[in-house]
Design a protein around this motif. Structure first.
Motif, mmCIF file in Angstrom:
data_model
loop_
_atom_site.group_PDB
_atom_site.id
_atom_site.type_symbol
_atom_site.label_atom_id
_atom_site.label_comp_id
_atom_site.label_asym_id
_atom_site.label_seq_id
_atom_site.Cartn_x
_atom_site.Cartn_y
_atom_site.Cartn_z
ATOM 1 N N GLU A 83 72.310 -17.154 106.547
ATOM 2 C CA GLU A 83 71.990 -18.585 106.509
ATOM 3 C C GLU A 83 71.051 -18.953 107.652
ATOM 4 O O GLU A 83 70.094 -19.715 107.470
ATOM 5 C CB GLU A 83 73.277 -19.407 106.588
ATOM 6 C CG GLU A 83 73.037 -20.908 106.478
ATOM 7 C CD GLU A 83 74.329 -21.703 106.544
ATOM 8 O OE1 GLU A 83 74.277 -22.918 106.271
ATOM 9 O OE2 GLU A 83 75.381 -21.115 106.878
ATOM 10 N N LEU A 88 67.259 -20.436 107.245
ATOM 11 C CA LEU A 88 66.891 -21.732 107.820
ATOM 12 C C LEU A 88 65.769 -21.604 108.840
ATOM 13 O O LEU A 88 64.887 -22.457 108.922
ATOM 14 C CB LEU A 88 68.113 -22.386 108.473
ATOM 15 C CG LEU A 88 69.208 -22.885 107.521
ATOM 16 C CD1 LEU A 88 70.438 -23.333 108.302
ATOM 17 C CD2 LEU A 88 68.689 -24.025 106.651
ATOM 18 N N ARG A 89 65.796 -20.514 109.623
ATOM 19 C CA ARG A 89 64.798 -20.343 110.675
ATOM 20 C C ARG A 89 63.442 -19.896 110.130
ATOM 21 O O ARG A 89 62.403 -20.423 110.517
ATOM 22 C CB ARG A 89 65.290 -19.307 111.700
ATOM 23 C CG ARG A 89 66.427 -19.813 112.576
ATOM 24 C CD ARG A 89 65.934 -20.678 113.727
ATOM 25 N NE ARG A 89 65.241 -19.852 114.723
ATOM 26 C CZ ARG A 89 63.999 -20.096 115.156
ATOM 27 N NH1 ARG A 89 63.319 -21.129 114.663
ATOM 28 N NH2 ARG A 89 63.450 -19.320 116.066
ATOM 29 N N VAL A 137 62.850 -21.942 105.898
ATOM 30 C CA VAL A 137 62.775 -23.410 105.925
ATOM 31 C C VAL A 137 61.936 -23.867 107.109
ATOM 32 O O VAL A 137 61.250 -24.882 107.034
ATOM 33 C CB VAL A 137 64.195 -24.020 105.970
ATOM 34 C CG1 VAL A 137 64.133 -25.545 106.015
ATOM 35 C CG2 VAL A 137 65.010 -23.562 104.767
ATOM 36 N N LYS A 176 63.145 -24.319 110.442
ATOM 37 C CA LYS A 176 63.853 -25.188 111.379
ATOM 38 C C LYS A 176 63.967 -24.532 112.750
ATOM 39 O O LYS A 176 63.913 -23.306 112.877
ATOM 40 C CB LYS A 176 65.244 -25.523 110.845
ATOM 41 C CG LYS A 176 65.231 -26.394 109.593
ATOM 42 C CD LYS A 176 66.598 -26.957 109.277
ATOM 43 C CE LYS A 176 66.510 -27.938 108.111
ATOM 44 N NZ LYS A 176 67.803 -28.612 107.859
ATOM 45 N N GLU A 182 68.018 -27.429 115.496
ATOM 46 C CA GLU A 182 68.284 -28.029 114.188
ATOM 47 C C GLU A 182 69.284 -27.196 113.385
ATOM 48 O O GLU A 182 70.158 -27.735 112.704
ATOM 49 C CB GLU A 182 66.975 -28.175 113.403
ATOM 50 C CG GLU A 182 66.030 -29.233 113.957
ATOM 51 C CD GLU A 182 64.670 -29.221 113.300
ATOM 52 O OE1 GLU A 182 64.021 -30.282 113.257
ATOM 53 O OE2 GLU A 182 64.249 -28.135 112.820
ATOM 54 N N VAL A 183 69.166 -25.878 113.496
ATOM 55 C CA VAL A 183 70.096 -24.994 112.788
ATOM 56 C C VAL A 183 71.504 -25.151 113.346
ATOM 57 O O VAL A 183 72.496 -25.214 112.593
ATOM 58 C CB VAL A 183 69.642 -23.520 112.902
ATOM 59 C CG1 VAL A 183 70.698 -22.587 112.317
ATOM 60 C CG2 VAL A 183 68.318 -23.323 112.185
ATOM 61 N N GLU A 235 73.062 -28.220 112.038
ATOM 62 C CA GLU A 235 73.353 -28.161 110.603
ATOM 63 C C GLU A 235 74.602 -27.336 110.293
ATOM 64 O O GLU A 235 75.399 -27.710 109.428
ATOM 65 C CB GLU A 235 72.156 -27.607 109.842
ATOM 66 C CG GLU A 235 72.382 -27.537 108.336
ATOM 67 C CD GLU A 235 71.099 -27.346 107.563
ATOM 68 O OE1 GLU A 235 71.157 -26.810 106.452
ATOM 69 O OE2 GLU A 235 70.035 -27.772 108.056
#
Length: 255
Positions: A214, A218-219, A222, A224, A228-229, A232
């Motif tokens: 995940e 995300l890094r 996406v 982020k 931010e990760v 989240e």
């Protein structure tokens, strides 16, 4: 039926003069008659309009090209040598074309340094001189020798002033389906090596833990930040950093 309107000018209204009448006007304007100069320019306006057809689609504003072409026409009128056994149209058309090409190069969407453009203009002028002398298109080596510059400088200068093409430019149309430039451009990312690389990456990701997977998604997919990760998924930024480093280490090991 012969009416053609370009840039707001109805070509059927432009005056037509015989060769003798044009010669008389030329003698008057060379003697300083401004009205004769204006009349001569108007009766030769068709030269500008005919040249514009060659540059259709090269500029968003045909009016701009028309005005630039008229500048070329006036330069041709002022510099024309009546003692030479050359028709005015033969002399004027290259002048008009050159003025429009200069305008398009200087207003190219790709910004090019002044020194590089100057080199390119010298290359184009040298090519014209060599064509007149030899009667054929010169090679890059010939232009290089003529100017005393390296072959690479000649090639780079010409490349710098070439007009960029859009990937959406049509290259073929059979009436039904249009083929665009993007359809003809190969994509190195779709090569066999990239295909195998994608398989390896998916395999490496599948071996990660759910949280690590995940974080990587995300890094790197996406886009982020670690902060931010962390917000989240509910862990600290330090934990995100540690898990991300472990995940990258495992992916490299898999490769």
């Amino acid at each position: 039926m012969s009416k053609v309107v370009i840039t707001g000018i109805d070509t059927s209204t432009l005056p037509k003069l015989s060769g003798k009448e044009q010669a008389e006007l030329m003698q008057k304007l060379k003697a300083g008659d401004e009205k004769a100069r204006d009349d001569f320019a108007i009766c030769n306006m068709r030269l500008v309009l005919s040249v514009l057809q060659r540059f259709r689609g090269r500029c968003n504003s045909t009016d701009d090209l028309f005005q630039v072409g008229c500048v070329g026409l006036m330069k041709a009128i002022d510099n024309f040598d009546v003692t030479q056994n050359v028709k005015f149209s033969t002399y004027a058309v290259p002048m008009i074309i050159g003025e429009i090409k200069r305008f398009l190069r200087d207003n190219n969407s790709v910004r090019v340094s002044r020194s590089l453009r100057d080199t390119a203009y010298k290359v184009l002028k040298a090519r014209e001189d060599l064509i007149r002398t030899n009667g054929e298109e010169p090679s890059v080596d010939m232009v290089s020798d003529y100017l005393g510059v390296s072959v690479s400088d000649v090639a780079i200068a010409l490349e710098a002033i070439s007009e960029p093409m859009s990937l959406c430019d049509p290259v073929y149309n059979d009436g039904d389906d249009t083929i665009y430039l993007m359809d003809q451009v190969s994509n190195s990312k779709d090569s066999e090596d990239k295909w195998v690389e994608d398989i390896n990456l998916r395999d490496a990701l599948s071996k990660l833990g759910e949280r690590e997977k995940e974080i990587v998604m995300l890094r790197y997919y996406v886009g982020k930040t670690q902060m931010e990760v962390s917000e989240e998924i509910g862990i600290s930024q330090a934990q995100v950093s540690r898990l991300e480093k472990n995940a990258i280490k495992e992916i490299r090991k898999a490769f």
